[in-house]
Design a protein around this motif. Sequence first.
Motif, PDB file in Angstrom:
ATOM      1  N   ASN A  22       0.991  -1.182   0.162  1.00  0.00           N
ATOM      2  CA  ASN A  22      -0.250   0.067  -0.388  1.00  0.00           C
ATOM      3  C   ASN A  22       0.893   0.815   0.211  1.00  0.00           C
ATOM      4  O   ASN A  22       0.547   2.465  -0.325  1.00  0.00           O
ATOM      5  N   GLU A  23       1.487   1.059   0.442  1.00  0.00           N
ATOM      6  CA  GLU A  23       2.820   2.407  -0.044  1.00  0.00           C
ATOM      7  C   GLU A  23       3.119   3.378  -1.220  1.00  0.00           C
ATOM      8  O   GLU A  23       2.839   4.456  -1.516  1.00  0.00           O
ATOM      9  N   THR A  24       3.112   2.254  -2.315  1.00  0.00           N
ATOM     10  CA  THR A  24       2.724   3.125  -3.367  1.00  0.00           C
ATOM     11  C   THR A  24       1.703   2.424  -4.517  1.00  0.00           C
ATOM     12  O   THR A  24       2.183   3.328  -5.865  1.00  0.00           O
ATOM     13  N   ILE A  25       0.553   1.978  -4.292  1.00  0.00           N
ATOM     14  CA  ILE A  25      -0.603   0.956  -4.893  1.00  0.00           C
ATOM     15  C   ILE A  25      -1.097   2.381  -5.449  1.00  0.00           C
ATOM     16  O   ILE A  25      -1.674   2.377  -6.566  1.00  0.00           O
ATOM     17  N   LEU A  26      -1.005   3.186  -4.611  1.00  0.00           N
ATOM     18  CA  LEU A  26      -1.837   4.453  -5.396  1.00  0.00           C
ATOM     19  C   LEU A  26      -0.919   5.869  -5.993  1.00  0.00           C
ATOM     20  O   LEU A  26      -1.580   6.961  -6.609  1.00  0.00           O
ATOM     21  N   SER A  27       0.332   5.406  -6.303  1.00  0.00           N
ATOM     22  CA  SER A  27       0.872   6.279  -7.404  1.00  0.00           C
ATOM     23  C   SER A  27       0.625   6.371  -8.812  1.00  0.00           C
ATOM     24  O   SER A  27       0.430   7.428  -9.590  1.00  0.00           O
ATOM     25  N   VAL A  28      -0.128   5.204  -9.454  1.00  0.00           N
ATOM     26  CA  VAL A  28      -0.433   5.492 -10.220  1.00  0.00           C
ATOM     27  C   VAL A  28      -1.378   5.897 -10.704  1.00  0.00           C
ATOM     28  O   VAL A  28      -2.658   6.773 -11.648  1.00  0.00           O
ATOM     29  N   ALA A  29      -2.398   6.253  -9.247  1.00  0.00           N
ATOM     30  CA  ALA A  29      -4.052   7.019  -9.515  1.00  0.00           C
ATOM     31  C   ALA A  29      -3.842   8.354  -8.821  1.00  0.00           C
ATOM     32  O   ALA A  29      -4.927   9.277  -9.340  1.00  0.00           O
ATOM     33  N   LEU A  30      -2.704   8.658  -8.956  1.00  0.00           N
ATOM     34  CA  LEU A  30      -1.921  10.532  -8.440  1.00  0.00           C
ATOM     35  C   LEU A  30      -3.178  11.214  -9.779  1.00  0.00           C
ATOM     36  O   LEU A  30      -4.047  12.368  -9.354  1.00  0.00           O
ATOM     37  N   ARG A  31      -3.241  11.206 -10.865  1.00  0.00           N
ATOM     38  CA  ARG A  31      -3.718  12.264 -11.714  1.00  0.00           C
ATOM     39  C   ARG A  31      -5.460  12.062 -11.501  1.00  0.00           C
ATOM     40  O   ARG A  31      -6.154  13.220 -11.723  1.00  0.00           O
ATOM     41  N   ASP A  32      -5.541  10.943 -11.318  1.00  0.00           N
ATOM     42  CA  ASP A  32      -7.296  10.499 -11.781  1.00  0.00           C
ATOM     43  C   ASP A  32      -7.566  11.006  -9.749  1.00  0.00           C
ATOM     44  O   ASP A  32      -8.784  11.903  -9.744  1.00  0.00           O
ATOM     45  N   LEU A  33      -6.771  10.820  -8.999  1.00  0.00           N
ATOM     46  CA  LEU A  33      -7.314  11.555  -7.693  1.00  0.00           C
ATOM     47  C   LEU A  33      -7.069  12.902  -7.736  1.00  0.00           C
ATOM     48  O   LEU A  33      -8.528  13.382  -6.969  1.00  0.00           O
ATOM     49  N   THR A  34      -6.374  13.901  -8.293  1.00  0.00           N
ATOM     50  CA  THR A  34      -6.702  15.248  -8.490  1.00  0.00           C
ATOM     51  C   THR A  34      -8.293  15.875  -9.305  1.00  0.00           C
ATOM     52  O   THR A  34      -8.465  16.381  -8.516  1.00  0.00           O
ATOM     53  N   VAL A  35      -7.960  14.712  -9.958  1.00  0.00           N
ATOM     54  CA  VAL A  35     -10.043  15.206 -10.351  1.00  0.00           C
ATOM     55  C   VAL A  35     -10.041  14.609  -9.274  1.00  0.00           C
ATOM     56  O   VAL A  35     -11.459  15.800  -9.478  1.00  0.00           O
TER      57      VAL A  35
END
Length: 491
Positions: A47-60
């Motif tokens: 879970n340390e990095t599982i969200l790294s590819v979702a940063l762009r989606d999460l900003t929106v």
Amino acid sequence: MSQPTHVESLDAPGDDGRTDPPAVGTSARAGVLIAVLVASAFVMILNETILSVALRDLTVDLGVSTTTVQWLTSGFLLTMAVVIPITGFLLERFSARQIFLASLTAFSTGTLISALAPGFGVLLTGRVVQAFGTAVMIPMLMTTVMRLIPAERRGSMMGTITIVIAVAPAIGPTVGGAVLASLGWRWMFWIVLPLAVAALVIGAILLRLDSETRKVPLDVLSVVLSAIGFGGVLYGLASIGESGGGEHTIEPWMPIVAGLLSLTAFVLRQLRLQRQDRALLDLRPLANPTFSVALLLSALLFMCMLGAAAILLPLYLQTVMGTTTFVSGLAVLPGGLLLGLLGRPVGRLYDRAGARPLVIPGAAALAASLWLFSLLGPDSSLTAVIAIHLLLMGGLGLMMTPLMTASLNALPDHLHSHGSAILATLQQVAGAFGTAVFVTVASVASDAASGAPDASGLSAAFVLAGVIGLVAFAASLFFGRGARSVGAGGK
């Protein structure tokens, strides 16, 4: 003087500072204990990095900036850095079973909070609760290996731990990309939750080893100084890039200065308390040259692995090359697999040849790959990105197991738990530091008016990572020739 917590019926270290091999009757129990800890830690560290590819989606989706949303990773790492120094106290005060159950319970609770989060604030809270659970698992795992495994086989076993500490965050983007390809970001937590609960149930059944515990005081002031110190520095660094380097409610230099002052006070307090054997984090391992150089190299390694490879690279793939989250996740999968495959073979090589012949070539590969990343542009091929990432992961694979094993083997047994805590703390701080600095540089150096990372900004961030890689290579040349597993302990 305090006595370290030990697991009942498992062999204790000898008087010469070496750990004898477990008896035949206890080897199986030691193997089961380590297997349960390794499997649980893998699920948690993923879970340390599982969200790294979702940063762009999460900003929106969450309506926040890139430099704000990266706190979902930096906050996770920072919380671990604050909590890990307390594990020495926890391992003495509570049994291994109690710590394990509390750890998995906190992690599962944080995962549920994150999955249900209505906005950024609650999501960050869930990530922090997850990190509380994850933090105590890593030192417990490393200390258990140093206690139960004989010196001549520690390299191979540390290779297994490398799979947990390095490969789990390395393949996090792949898992995240696969989930985002067909599901929303919340499913990253819904999928992990049953795995965490399963690990909790299995551990509750299998982890039935009694431990001696002792009522020891917790120095609350040290905990507060640590939290303010690490939190202030990381908050200041992360806030520099907010709104493309524009105005802030609080000037970034203020929390940075407050953090550095608190860390200075924390170190001075530990130096005073350790004379009475009451330090929250005993700093005597830092007096060992082998441990200190290995600590520096590990910090630089984690800055590059978590900050550049796990955060900048997915941003580059999605923002500059225009790949989907699924493709960007798949692009880093070969490197993650290579890192995992190298774990035990590199551990066996370390047991035979020592650390130096592995660490220096690994540092060279690390520096070279980061500079190659800085040369990438919009027209670069995906094949080139994958090849450079493989070189980076190969270098990390050559370095990580030898550094962890050599650093702890250089310490006497009574300092293993504190050495593990120092090593794990600096790894997480360095990862959070690298994430904050690289994202900030990418945002500030970008041509876009919004401050969102673009090709020029990401290239500048990779140049900085390349400079750090050169520093790591230079430091590797000073790594002790005698840093070997056999005979190192207890000296």
